[in-house]
Design an enzyme around this catalytic site. Sequence first.
Site, mmCIF file in Angstrom:
data_model
loop_
_atom_site.group_PDB
_atom_site.id
_atom_site.type_symbol
_atom_site.label_atom_id
_atom_site.label_comp_id
_atom_site.label_asym_id
_atom_site.label_seq_id
_atom_site.Cartn_x
_atom_site.Cartn_y
_atom_site.Cartn_z
ATOM 1 N N HIS A 108 -1.675 -6.071 -8.695
ATOM 2 C CA HIS A 108 -2.316 -7.121 -8.065
ATOM 3 C C HIS A 108 -3.384 -6.757 -6.945
ATOM 4 O O HIS A 108 -3.947 -7.762 -6.266
ATOM 5 C CB HIS A 108 -1.100 -7.945 -7.403
ATOM 6 C CG HIS A 108 -0.122 -8.405 -7.964
ATOM 7 N ND1 HIS A 108 -0.016 -9.753 -8.353
ATOM 8 C CD2 HIS A 108 0.980 -7.861 -8.303
ATOM 9 C CE1 HIS A 108 0.788 -10.110 -9.047
ATOM 10 N NE2 HIS A 108 1.764 -8.920 -9.153
ATOM 11 N N LYS A 141 -4.579 -18.946 4.360
ATOM 12 C CA LYS A 141 -4.239 -17.631 3.505
ATOM 13 C C LYS A 141 -4.151 -16.575 4.525
ATOM 14 O O LYS A 141 -4.416 -16.820 5.857
ATOM 15 C CB LYS A 141 -5.422 -17.215 2.501
ATOM 16 C CG LYS A 141 -6.822 -17.350 3.179
ATOM 17 C CD LYS A 141 -7.843 -16.744 2.087
ATOM 18 C CE LYS A 141 -8.120 -17.857 1.278
ATOM 19 N NZ LYS A 141 -8.302 -17.474 0.034
ATOM 20 N N ARG A 142 -3.643 -15.425 3.925
ATOM 21 C CA ARG A 142 -3.227 -14.456 5.106
ATOM 22 C C ARG A 142 -4.547 -14.070 5.384
ATOM 23 O O ARG A 142 -5.883 -14.016 4.710
ATOM 24 C CB ARG A 142 -2.685 -13.270 4.565
ATOM 25 C CG ARG A 142 -1.276 -13.451 3.905
ATOM 26 C CD ARG A 142 -0.352 -13.546 5.093
ATOM 27 N NE ARG A 142 -0.470 -12.360 6.017
ATOM 28 C CZ ARG A 142 0.887 -11.495 5.962
ATOM 29 N NH1 ARG A 142 1.728 -11.906 5.179
ATOM 30 N NH2 ARG A 142 0.773 -10.462 6.740
ATOM 31 N N LYS A 171 -11.085 -11.373 3.045
ATOM 32 C CA LYS A 171 -10.990 -12.680 2.687
ATOM 33 C C LYS A 171 -11.988 -13.643 3.487
ATOM 34 O O LYS A 171 -12.306 -14.721 3.396
ATOM 35 C CB LYS A 171 -9.723 -13.448 3.098
ATOM 36 C CG LYS A 171 -8.685 -12.965 2.189
ATOM 37 C CD LYS A 171 -7.175 -13.286 2.417
ATOM 38 C CE LYS A 171 -6.018 -12.618 1.794
ATOM 39 N NZ LYS A 171 -6.136 -13.181 0.318
ATOM 40 N N THR A 180 -4.491 -17.851 -5.582
ATOM 41 C CA THR A 180 -3.676 -18.684 -6.127
ATOM 42 C C THR A 180 -3.992 -20.296 -5.389
ATOM 43 O O THR A 180 -3.829 -21.115 -6.049
ATOM 44 C CB THR A 180 -2.238 -18.355 -6.396
ATOM 45 O OG1 THR A 180 -2.040 -17.745 -5.091
ATOM 46 C CG2 THR A 180 -2.125 -17.365 -7.586
ATOM 47 N N LYS A 232 -4.237 -24.272 -6.451
ATOM 48 C CA LYS A 232 -3.711 -25.412 -5.688
ATOM 49 C C LYS A 232 -4.492 -26.347 -5.072
ATOM 50 O O LYS A 232 -4.274 -27.742 -5.217
ATOM 51 C CB LYS A 232 -2.660 -25.017 -4.550
ATOM 52 C CG LYS A 232 -1.635 -23.874 -5.057
ATOM 53 C CD LYS A 232 -0.904 -23.033 -4.063
ATOM 54 C CE LYS A 232 -0.341 -22.015 -4.760
ATOM 55 N NZ LYS A 232 0.368 -20.893 -3.724
HETATM 56 C C1 Z16 Z 1 -0.516 -9.975 -2.413
HETATM 57 O O1 Z16 Z 1 -0.079 -11.178 -1.850
HETATM 58 C C2 Z16 Z 1 -1.516 -9.633 -3.219
HETATM 59 C C3 Z16 Z 1 -1.825 -8.251 -3.609
HETATM 60 C C4 Z16 Z 1 -1.227 -7.142 -3.156
HETATM 61 O O2 Z16 Z 1 -1.312 -6.211 -3.484
HETATM 62 C C5 Z16 Z 1 -0.137 -7.450 -2.186
HETATM 63 C C6 Z16 Z 1 0.186 -8.652 -1.791
HETATM 64 CL CL1 Z16 Z 1 1.619 -9.023 -0.778
HETATM 65 C C7 Z16 Z 1 -2.195 -10.973 -3.894
HETATM 66 C C8 Z16 Z 1 -3.737 -10.857 -4.367
HETATM 67 O O3 Z16 Z 1 -4.094 -10.394 -3.001
HETATM 68 C C9 Z16 Z 1 -4.286 -12.147 -4.740
HETATM 69 O O4 Z16 Z 1 -5.508 -11.946 -5.019
HETATM 70 C C10 Z16 Z 1 -3.261 -12.448 -5.837
HETATM 71 O O5 Z16 Z 1 -3.551 -13.897 -6.398
HETATM 72 C C11 Z16 Z 1 -1.762 -12.520 -5.694
HETATM 73 O O6 Z16 Z 1 -1.508 -11.292 -5.229
HETATM 74 C C12 Z16 Z 1 -0.988 -12.724 -6.929
HETATM 75 O O7 Z16 Z 1 -1.454 -12.080 -7.783
#
Ligand code: Z16
Length: 838
Positions: free
Chosen positions: A373, A564-565, A570, A672, A676
């Site tokens: 991810h 978002k976080r 970002k 994601t 939305k």
């Molecule tokens: C996270 O939410 C994501 C990656 C990661 O290594 C750790 C956490 Cl907690 C996110 C990505 O930043 C995001 O781009 C992606 O859409 C999401 O994971 C789901 O794949």
Amino acid sequence: MTTFEQVPVFQCEFEDDRTGLSKETIKRALADNLFYIQGKVPATATPNDYYMALAYTVRDRMLQRWFKTTEVYTKKGVKVVSYLSAEFLLGPHLSNNLINLGIYDLVRQVVEESGLDFVQLREIEEEPGLGNGGLGRLAACYMDSLSTLEIPAIGYGIRYEFGIFDQEIRDGWQVEITDKWLHLGNPWEIPRLEETIEVKFGGRTEAYYDEKCRYRVRWIPDKVVKGVPYDTPISGYNVNTVNTLRLWKAEAPESFEFQAFNVGDYYGAVNRKVVSENITKVLYPNDELMKGKELRLEQQYFFVSCSLQDMIRLHLQKGESLETFHQSFAVQLNDTHPSIGVAELMRLLVDEYEIEWDQAWQITQNTFGYTNHTLLPEALEKWTLSLFKNLLPRHLQIIYEINQRFLGQVRAKYPNDSDRLARLSLIDESGEKYVRMANLASVGSHAINGVAALHTELLKRDVLGDFHELWPEKFSNKTNGVTPRRWIVVSNPLLANLITRKIGVDWISHLEDLKQLEAFIEDAEFRREWRQTKQDIKGYLATYIKENHGIEVNPESLFDVQVKRLHEYKRQHLNVLHIITLYKRIKDNPNIEITPRTFIFGGKAAPGYFMAKLIIKLINSVGDVVNNDPDVRDRLKVVFLPDYNVRFGQRVYPAADLSEQISTAGKEASGTGNMKFAMNGALTIGTLDGANIEIREEVGEENFFLFGLTTEQVYELKSKGYNPWDYYHNNPQLKQVIDLISSGFFSHGDTNLFRPLVDSLLYHDPYMLFADYQSYIDAQDQVNQAYRDQEHWTRMSILNAARMGKFSSDRAILEYCQEIWNAVPVKIELEEYIQGRA
Ligand code: Z16
């Protein structure tokens, strides 16, 4: 085993209070649950008691389906998808289950006819915030799609007593508050005490020869912890399938402690009990930062070991032998957090079930798939050997063994390539030695995937480049998706109803059908309704902001949203630079024509992430100035809404006109939230990053506001030496904006407050805000122009929603099923006497 069929007294061949769907039955069920579960009568009941009675009434209507689903899976011996994730960011259950069961309107009516306030009760639910952000929410969307697609599945994770912290803003700064989500009880879970599992930790290993003179190893741990499963039903939309989310809670084993009591070490025993139970106390609140905390590795091993032992038990119960384990379970690793599972499955097979190494390895590789991810180096998990050896001595040996055999293969294929060997090794030996969890996951899985097309390409080229060269066939892309049930139907009933009136209801489980909306694009009345719907929803959000935060916003203004976080990559601060640019234009020329905008921010910063917290302070400080400057005449408003969570997401996505997806190209794996927003008719301003690229492809470049460097240009500029200072000096507008922050204008004259942020930009700017600044401003100016033509904007909004079919999590899950899990749907039939849907 006793089944319901064999015990006639359990056959309720009539509409009973727990399954019936007539209004009278539901009313009776509410009263019954209030009295018999909560032990209350209306005279003493609190709103929470009513909420609990309502939740139990809904849960009751899922239980037959849930039971049936589990029964069919065990009896039929079907292949089950096992989704291993340290995070499940579920959000509130009530509305989602009502929608999936098809009884939302009915139950709402009954509740209101009973004199209760449905919305008030709905808002009482504490949302399970058992995740940080995208990754945890993705797991929740995938659970919804697995059930909706009738795929046998079980989610395994951790029942954190405290989920992601609640955020308060005091004096513009983030303050973290413990999330006590369980304080009034959780009606959606059922503990299964009888299925408790034991997990070992620490100690040492011992070699011995068994009765057949085979070399074996036994693990003598110094601690045993019990894992108690808590099950939550996960309903599918419009189907009978109700899958299980099984979350583990750590408890101290009594027997172990009694020994200590006997030798008089009372406090020592109590202390060990507390320490054991700490394992599942709290979610680590870092989203993309690896901190080598021992307790975190304990959490990971704890839930993975419980889950694998549980799967083995279920497999053996079917009368199968372990050689066929991978035919019973497809286990997906959601990032490397559960990747210790590779070593643990090997340990269970080799040490506990005495399977030969080679066969155990075959089973293991056939069982696991690994989803990556992130590409951010600071997020890649690695554990020092000493920490690993102390906690999991046997696993370290197993990892060495895996590594030795693996590197043997590599050496045979690439003789005399010690650099490659060093890069592929499961052990990082460049300095202090570490176990590399991404390498362990890659070696132990038959499938490795990224979460958007660009991300997968970069993964294959950079982070896992050597693995891709070795095993190109293991790699594939699975672009993320989100569930349209929660993110359109539950969040945005007005829009959902409008869509359904035009094209029927099938789009809810076949999101590609939304493209039928394009046929109505020339229909002026439809466009008017679409625009009016968005307007109404913006009105609700404006009211909410006024009531909860005391800030007056104009519902006619452009709602520009970034939720978002908080993270430098970002680039929430790039958004702020735009706000200050507009503010400056007004100050220089108070009568300038500008498109009124409301800037809405939300998001949590990791508690130890200073720069992210400073960005929150900056947003609030700029807001204080802009919102209160009479020259602005309310044409700009900046609001930072505290405690962004799933529930607030449901409120804000539907109300957005503009979705900010402005990460530095190459940094956001997928995103994601971007999906939305667009599903709810927002337009995107974004970079060519993550899934933005595919969203733009789908909606058409003319319906997307693109800006910024490409990933290639980012690399190029970095490699030839990026100097943010040049941009600052060559762009007077940018210089003015930065100087205004530096001058203390937004900090009551304090020139030190934002200095770390400004200096980071001026002297490093690792995320290249300055390089993208002008391009961003230009794109925002185009947004302003476009918004002035409401007819045209509405067309673009409709086309965005209509073309989002690809981004349903149903599509994503179907791809995982076909290309990685080899899993197929299994229909769940209900007994005649159980009521179907309303
Ligand atoms: C996270 O939410 C994501 C990656 C990661 O290594 C750790 C956490 Cl907690 C996110 C990505 O930043 C995001 O781009 C992606 O859409 C999401 O994971 C789901 O794949």
